[in-house]
Scaffold this active site. Structure first.
Site, PDB file in Angstrom:
ATOM      1  NE  ARG A  36      53.104 -75.012 -24.787  1.00  0.00           N
ATOM      2  CZ  ARG A  36      54.155 -74.621 -25.498  1.00  0.00           C
ATOM      3  NH1 ARG A  36      55.339 -74.574 -24.955  1.00  0.00           N
ATOM      4  NH2 ARG A  36      54.021 -74.286 -26.768  1.00  0.00           N
ATOM      5  CD  GLN A 103      62.212 -78.069 -26.565  1.00  0.00           C
ATOM      6  OE1 GLN A 103      61.102 -77.873 -27.044  1.00  0.00           O
ATOM      7  NE2 GLN A 103      62.386 -78.758 -25.456  1.00  0.00           N
ATOM      8  CG  HIS A 121      63.412 -73.920 -30.881  1.00  0.00           C
ATOM      9  ND1 HIS A 121      62.578 -74.214 -29.836  1.00  0.00           N
ATOM     10  CD2 HIS A 121      63.157 -74.856 -31.845  1.00  0.00           C
ATOM     11  CE1 HIS A 121      61.852 -75.287 -30.147  1.00  0.00           C
ATOM     12  NE2 HIS A 121      62.181 -75.693 -31.348  1.00  0.00           N
TER      13      HIS A 121
HETATM   14  P1  NAD Z   1      57.478 -74.831 -21.978  1.00  0.00           P
HETATM   15  O1  NAD Z   1      57.257 -73.462 -21.427  1.00  0.00           O
HETATM   16  O2  NAD Z   1      56.502 -75.367 -22.928  1.00  0.00           O
HETATM   17  O3  NAD Z   1      57.572 -75.857 -20.770  1.00  0.00           O
HETATM   18  C1  NAD Z   1      58.429 -75.657 -19.705  1.00  0.00           C
HETATM   19  C2  NAD Z   1      58.265 -76.827 -18.756  1.00  0.00           C
HETATM   20  O4  NAD Z   1      59.261 -76.711 -17.761  1.00  0.00           O
HETATM   21  C3  NAD Z   1      56.920 -76.878 -18.057  1.00  0.00           C
HETATM   22  O5  NAD Z   1      56.341 -78.137 -18.262  1.00  0.00           O
HETATM   23  C4  NAD Z   1      57.257 -76.648 -16.576  1.00  0.00           C
HETATM   24  O6  NAD Z   1      56.519 -77.488 -15.718  1.00  0.00           O
HETATM   25  C5  NAD Z   1      58.697 -77.018 -16.513  1.00  0.00           C
HETATM   26  N1  NAD Z   1      59.475 -76.258 -15.531  1.00  0.00           N
HETATM   27  C6  NAD Z   1      59.467 -74.929 -15.305  1.00  0.00           C
HETATM   28  N2  NAD Z   1      60.365 -74.607 -14.359  1.00  0.00           N
HETATM   29  C7  NAD Z   1      60.926 -75.786 -13.971  1.00  0.00           C
HETATM   30  C8  NAD Z   1      61.920 -76.120 -13.027  1.00  0.00           C
HETATM   31  N3  NAD Z   1      62.513 -75.192 -12.271  1.00  0.00           N
HETATM   32  N4  NAD Z   1      62.255 -77.431 -12.890  1.00  0.00           N
HETATM   33  C9  NAD Z   1      61.651 -78.403 -13.636  1.00  0.00           C
HETATM   34  N5  NAD Z   1      60.706 -78.127 -14.535  1.00  0.00           N
HETATM   35  C10 NAD Z   1      60.357 -76.835 -14.719  1.00  0.00           C
HETATM   36  O7  NAD Z   1      58.966 -74.838 -22.561  1.00  0.00           O
HETATM   37  P2  NAD Z   1      59.585 -75.700 -23.748  1.00  0.00           P
HETATM   38  O8  NAD Z   1      59.111 -77.094 -23.676  1.00  0.00           O
HETATM   39  O9  NAD Z   1      61.026 -75.397 -23.756  1.00  0.00           O
HETATM   40  O10 NAD Z   1      58.953 -75.078 -25.060  1.00  0.00           O
HETATM   41  C11 NAD Z   1      58.824 -73.677 -25.146  1.00  0.00           C
HETATM   42  C12 NAD Z   1      59.425 -73.021 -26.371  1.00  0.00           C
HETATM   43  O11 NAD Z   1      59.627 -71.667 -26.046  1.00  0.00           O
HETATM   44  C13 NAD Z   1      60.773 -73.529 -26.747  1.00  0.00           C
HETATM   45  O12 NAD Z   1      60.706 -73.745 -28.102  1.00  0.00           O
HETATM   46  C14 NAD Z   1      61.765 -72.396 -26.465  1.00  0.00           C
HETATM   47  O13 NAD Z   1      62.454 -72.061 -27.654  1.00  0.00           O
HETATM   48  C15 NAD Z   1      60.943 -71.206 -26.132  1.00  0.00           C
HETATM   49  N6  NAD Z   1      61.326 -70.537 -24.859  1.00  0.00           N
HETATM   50  C16 NAD Z   1      62.635 -70.345 -24.550  1.00  0.00           C
HETATM   51  C17 NAD Z   1      62.971 -69.732 -23.366  1.00  0.00           C
HETATM   52  C18 NAD Z   1      64.436 -69.555 -23.049  1.00  0.00           C
HETATM   53  O14 NAD Z   1      65.251 -69.504 -23.947  1.00  0.00           O
HETATM   54  N7  NAD Z   1      64.805 -69.482 -21.771  1.00  0.00           N
HETATM   55  C19 NAD Z   1      61.995 -69.285 -22.478  1.00  0.00           C
HETATM   56  C20 NAD Z   1      60.644 -69.479 -22.829  1.00  0.00           C
HETATM   57  C21 NAD Z   1      60.327 -70.123 -24.032  1.00  0.00           C
END
Ligand code: NAD
Ligand code: ZN
Length: 238
Positions: A36, A103, A121
């Site tokens: 997001r 997560q 997750h």
């Molecule tokens: P999300 O994508 O909903 O939100 C990510 C948040 O992080 C955003 O609000 C954004 O503003 C913030 N953000 C991004 N880069 C940042 C930074 N450098 N410093 C500070 N803030 C930053 O992610 P979520 O809340 O973890 O939920 C998404 C779901 O998707 C989770 O359940 C997860 O399992 C999965 N997911 C996992 C990965 C991974 O494993 N790396 C990647 C994408 C999604």
């Protein structure tokens, strides 16, 4: 930001039982897109929205398309931990950080050397045959052609909690216990919109709730300190 970082440094100094609760924003600085955030996967255009493709129904009914997306977008094997992952490992080694609840499914906290990691997750690193439960590593899945199959012929499923699936009770319960006992909870890099993960914060009874996220979250108002900055630069300056 200086001021908030100074405050956070003092809080960490005084705390003896810190828990970190994080999300995809912890790994964006490793190069893995979040969902997001501004460069997140939700802004890309696919035939189906990512939350549908990453759903259990889609996996069961459109397994081949699921794996096309999964192999294309969820393969984080080549990525390296960020400054945030490494600083958290140091904090754990110092004895102050008691748990990392994440997560994320990318395995980067463990790659950085952290030990007490609760993966709400699941993880792309573990994969199981749906017929015989045989274990397969991530390399096997990402290097397979089409739908990865077990030697018994069964379909292999990543040990990742897909939308519509329940979280692992044991991991959830232990995460709650860690949060209940914490004196400081640092929440970082998560939009706090995915349920039930985002409800974990309600179990916190400690003194300091710190929220570090680039964008606003629905929980900003209950935090003692809110820092809307890149989490890597916050941890780098601590
Ligand atoms: P999300 O994508 O909903 O939100 C990510 C948040 O992080 C955003 O609000 C954004 O503003 C913030 N953000 C991004 N880069 C940042 C930074 N450098 N410093 C500070 N803030 C930053 O992610 P979520 O809340 O973890 O939920 C998404 C779901 O998707 C989770 O359940 C997860 O399992 C999965 N997911 C996992 C990965 C991974 O494993 N790396 C990647 C994408 C999604
Ligand atoms: Zn099998």
């Amino acid at each position: 930001m200086e001021n908030s970082i100074e405050k956070l440094r003092k809080i960490i100094e005084k705390s003896t039982n810190i828990v970190f609760f994080g999300g995809a924003g912890v790994s964006t600085e490793s190069g893995i897109p979040d969902f997001r955030g501004k460069d997140g996967l939700y802004h890309l255009k696919y035939k189906y929205p990512p939350e549908e493709i990453l759903g259990i129904d889609f996996f069961l009914n459109n397994t081949e398309e699921f794996y096309q997306f999964y192999k294309d977008k969820m393969n984080s094997l080549e990525y390296q931990p960020s400054i945030t992952h490494y600083k958290l490992t140091k904090l754990e080694q110092s004895g102050k950080l008691k748990a990392i609840i994440t997560q994320n499914i990318d395995g980067l906290h463990q790659k950085a050397g952290s030990k007490n990691v609760y993966e709400l997750h699941g993880s792309i690193m573990r994969n199981y045959c749906m017929e015989c439960n045989h274990f397969y590593d991530a390399k096997h899945v990402f290097e397979s052609r089409g739908v990865p199959k077990c030697k018994c012929g069964g379909i292999i499923k990543p040990d990742v909690v897909l939308y519509g699936e329940n979280l692992d009770d044991h991991i959830l319960l232990n995460s709650i216990k860690k949060i209940i006992n914490a004196d400081t909870l640092i929440v970082g890099g998560t939009s706090l919109t995915v349920s039930p993960a985002n409800t974990l914060i309600q179990y916190f009874r400690g003194d300091n709730l710190v929220l570090i996220n680039q964008d606003e979250t629905p929980f900003d108002h209950i935090a003692n300190i809110v820092i809307h900055e890149k989490i890597g630069s916050v941890f780098d300056n601590l």
